[in-house]
Enzyme design. Structure first.
Site, PDB file in Angstrom:
ATOM      1  NE  ARG A   1     -42.799   3.288 -64.430  1.00 48.19           N
ATOM      2  CZ  ARG A   1     -42.231   3.424 -65.257  1.00 48.19           C
ATOM      3  NH1 ARG A   1     -42.161   2.659 -66.421  1.00 48.19           N
ATOM      4  NH2 ARG A   1     -40.740   3.756 -65.508  1.00 48.19           N
TER       5      ARG A   1
ATOM      6  CB  THR B   1     -41.691   1.856 -74.335  1.00 46.67           C
ATOM      7  OG1 THR B   1     -40.846   1.433 -73.522  1.00 46.67           O
ATOM      8  CG2 THR B   1     -42.723   2.185 -73.905  1.00 46.67           C
TER       9      THR B   1
ATOM     10  CB  THR C   1     -42.998   0.206 -71.230  1.00 49.74           C
ATOM     11  OG1 THR C   1     -41.118  -0.279 -71.546  1.00 49.74           O
ATOM     12  CG2 THR C   1     -43.075   0.386 -70.250  1.00 49.74           C
TER      13      THR C   1
ATOM     14  N   GLY D   1     -39.051   4.622 -77.119  1.00 49.99           N
ATOM     15  CA  GLY D   1     -37.604   5.067 -77.085  1.00 49.99           C
ATOM     16  C   GLY D   1     -36.767   4.877 -75.535  1.00 49.99           C
TER      17      GLY D   1
HETATM   18  N1  GLY Z   1     -39.166   2.088 -69.799  1.00 52.35           N
HETATM   19  C1  GLY Z   1     -39.429   2.970 -70.409  1.00 52.35           C
HETATM   20  C2  GLY Z   1     -39.673   3.971 -69.743  1.00 52.35           C
HETATM   21  O1  GLY Z   1     -40.837   4.190 -68.771  1.00 52.35           O
HETATM   22  O2  GLY Z   1     -39.723   5.012 -69.733  1.00 52.35           O
END
Ligand code: GLY
Length: 570
Positions: free
Chosen positions: A109, A383, A401, A475
């Site tokens: 992330r 994403t 994403t 989503g």
């Molecule tokens: N950017 C969408 C998520 O990580 O929930």
């Protein structure tokens, strides 16, 4: 007149002991969920939302690579062919379950830059600006290149440079633009605002038509360096230098030091069970795994499924479980390296029992009367997702994403890749909704080097200790409910995996107090939901699932008809 099949079976059943079993069988026979067929293969399967990327992964598997190798090749290929979400400039999660039973979760992330601060997206009057959504200040430090490299170093078998070959070729030779890609580039507002994105993806207003070839020479050069030098180039080398210079020149926040400091984190997958199936899923900083496990806990033994898939009664009960989880999410979920996420309390069976007991099967509870739970008593947009199973039975689920479609809209000059707008996944102003309408609290406030809370939910199911399902979806806030519904469709309603993916979806996220339903739900069902007190709102579609199911020696791949994706196996 011919006797109906159901009647013939019941008539011929002489032994009453078989009647209950037969009834279960008939329920599935009688369900409408038996028409769409998944792609079937004996050995290996790749499902992604873009066919060039699917083929890149399958070629790796056919030539002896394992599922992690294929995941690397697909990840880089999607960065070329699915620029709305595939990425080098974003981040994600990789969940793997190996044939020998080992499991892992690689968290790549994005992180907030070192100079990020709590109020960085507020103006002088304290009002929220749009800077977390678009432009150079919207991005977190990307993790994709480091994450895929980490996975490959630890679990891959093929040479790294070989895995980047398909993406490099797609970027330099170009590929034929699909109908969906042409539409999506034309429709987005964010690309035209930034000269490099406008030039590459919109040809300065001469939009791509389906069938025209999109070449990305700058991206090809970046991929060439990454193929040669690995993540060193992206975080410390020429790419890093150009990245940091562009940031500085455009008022951006990410520095060379931020890039140098980025590291993926290997975490333990979150585990749970539902009706005898073992679930491996995404731990925080995802809110998805906790979400599906809590909601499954509420649904298990509730009898919600007896009225059948798509019935107003079943949708109502599941929506009430969703409403309660998203209230908890707003308060208790965040980056576990910065905030102690009370996972075991949120999944405590006694707590879950109180949630279940609070649901009236006939009436919706207004969200204003639902609050994040008091846990003191329980002390113990864009994403993409792809799923891969290799010939050894290793399974990989990757969701990654740029956040919004085409991320921040910024393509870094000379580098050819788009940057994320993941900073909008923080609570830029706690209590004020973000891009997905999600209300988030203090726990997810911006802090330097923190990861924003995510909804990405790559998930693997086991049955009797063996691989059963690999699933995930894009989503935004609807990822969690999309993944939940596909699993429920298979486990509770007996659908095959393709029907489970195709089936109309619905979503409740506590706030706004609305039950979003794909428009294909029947008008009668929507009316019944309204009469139960739901504020029903039609949406065109939600999620783009890529799923694989293992059934009696067959791998069944299901791409989502809501996307241009495909499944291929051998
Ligand atoms: N950017 C969408 C998520 O990580 O929930």
């Amino acid at each position: 007149m011919e006797t109906p099949l159901k009647a013939r079976i019941v008539k011929s059943s002489v032994n009453m002991r078989w009647v209950p079993l037969l009834l279960v069988f008939l329920q599935f026979l009688g369900s409408p969920a038996t028409c769409a067929q998944p792609v079937r293969a004996r050995h290996a399967m790749v499902v992604t939302r873009e066919p060039h990327a699917t083929r890149a992964g399958l070629d790796v598997l056919r030539s002896g690579g394992n599922a992690v190798d294929a995941a690397v090749a697909v990840g880089f290929a999607l960065a070329v062919t699915h620029p709305a979400a595939g990425n080098l400039g974003g981040g994600g999660f990789l969940l793997a379950r190996f044939a020998d039973g080992r499991t892992t979760f690689i968290d790549f992330r994005e992180r907030a830059p070192g100079n990020a601060s709590r109020n960085m997206y507020l103006d002088e009057r304290g009002a929220l600006t749009h800077d977390s959504l678009a432009g150079y200040r919207a991005s977190g430090v990307p993790g994709t290149v480091a994450g895929l490299e980490y996975a490959h170093r630890k679990f891959g078998a093929k040479p790294w440079s070989e895995l980047l070959r398909p993406s490099l070729q797609l970027a330099s030779d170009g590929f034929s633009v699909s109908y969906g890609l042409a539409q999506s580039m034309r429709a987005t507002k964010v690309l035209s605002r930034f000269p490099e994105s406008n030039r590459i993806f919109l040809r300065d207003g001469r939009y791509f038509e389906p069938g025209e070839v999109l070449k990305q020479p700058e991206l090809a050069r970046t991929l060439e360096r990454i193929a040669r030098e690995g993540s060193k180039d992206f975080y410390r080398g020429e790419t890093a230098q150009l990245f940091a210079e562009a940031m500085k020149a455009n008022g951006g926040t990410i520095t060379l030091e931020d890039l140098r400091n980025y590291k993926p984190v290997e975490r333990k997958p979150l585990t749970g069970a539902y009706r005898g199936y073992q679930i491996l899923t995404a731990p925080p900083p995802s809110s998805g795994g906790v979400g599906i496990l809590q909601m499954m806990g509420v649904l298990e033994n509730s009898g919600y499924a007896k009225s059948g898939p798509g019935s107003a009664a079943a949708i109502h009960f599941v929506a009430e479980a969703m409403r309660r989880y998203y209230a908890d999410r707003s308060e208790y979920l965040a980056d576990p390296d910065f905030f102690e996420v009370p996972v075991s309390k949120l999944l405590n069976p006694r707590y879950i029992e109180t949630l279940r007991a609070s649901i009236d099967p006939e009436r919706a509870k207004p969200s204003s009367e639902v609050h994040p739970g008091d846990l003191k008593a329980y002390e113990r947009a864009e994403t993409t997702h792809y799923s891969i199973v290799d010939a050894e039975g290793n399974a990989v689920a990757v969701t990654y994403t740029l956040n919004g479609s085409y991320g921040s809209g910024v393509t870094l000059p000379g580098l050819g890749f788009l940057l994320n707008n993941e900073m909008d996944d923080f609570s830029a102003k706690p209590g004020v909704p973000n891009m997905f309408g999600l209300i988030q609290g203090e726990a997810n406030a911006i802090q330097p080097n923190k990861r924003p809370l995510s909804s990405m939910t790559p998930t693997i199911l086991l049955r009797d200790g063996s691989l059963y399902m690999v699933v995930g979806s894009p989503g935004g806030s609807r990822i969690i409910t999309t993944v939940l519904e596909v699993i429920l469709n298979v486990v509770d309603f007996g659908m095959n995996i393709q029907d489970a993916v195709n089936w109309p979806r619905f979503h409740h996220q506590w706030q706004p107090d609305k039950l979003f339903v794909e428009w294909r739900h029947s008008p009668d069902t929507k009316a019944l939901l309204q009469s139960r007190g739901h504020q029903v709102e039609d949406i065109r579609s939600m999620g783009e699932v890529s799923a694989i199911l293992v059934d009696r020696g067959w791998l069944e791949g299901a791409a989502d008809p809501r996307s241009e994706g495909n499944a291929e196996g051998y």
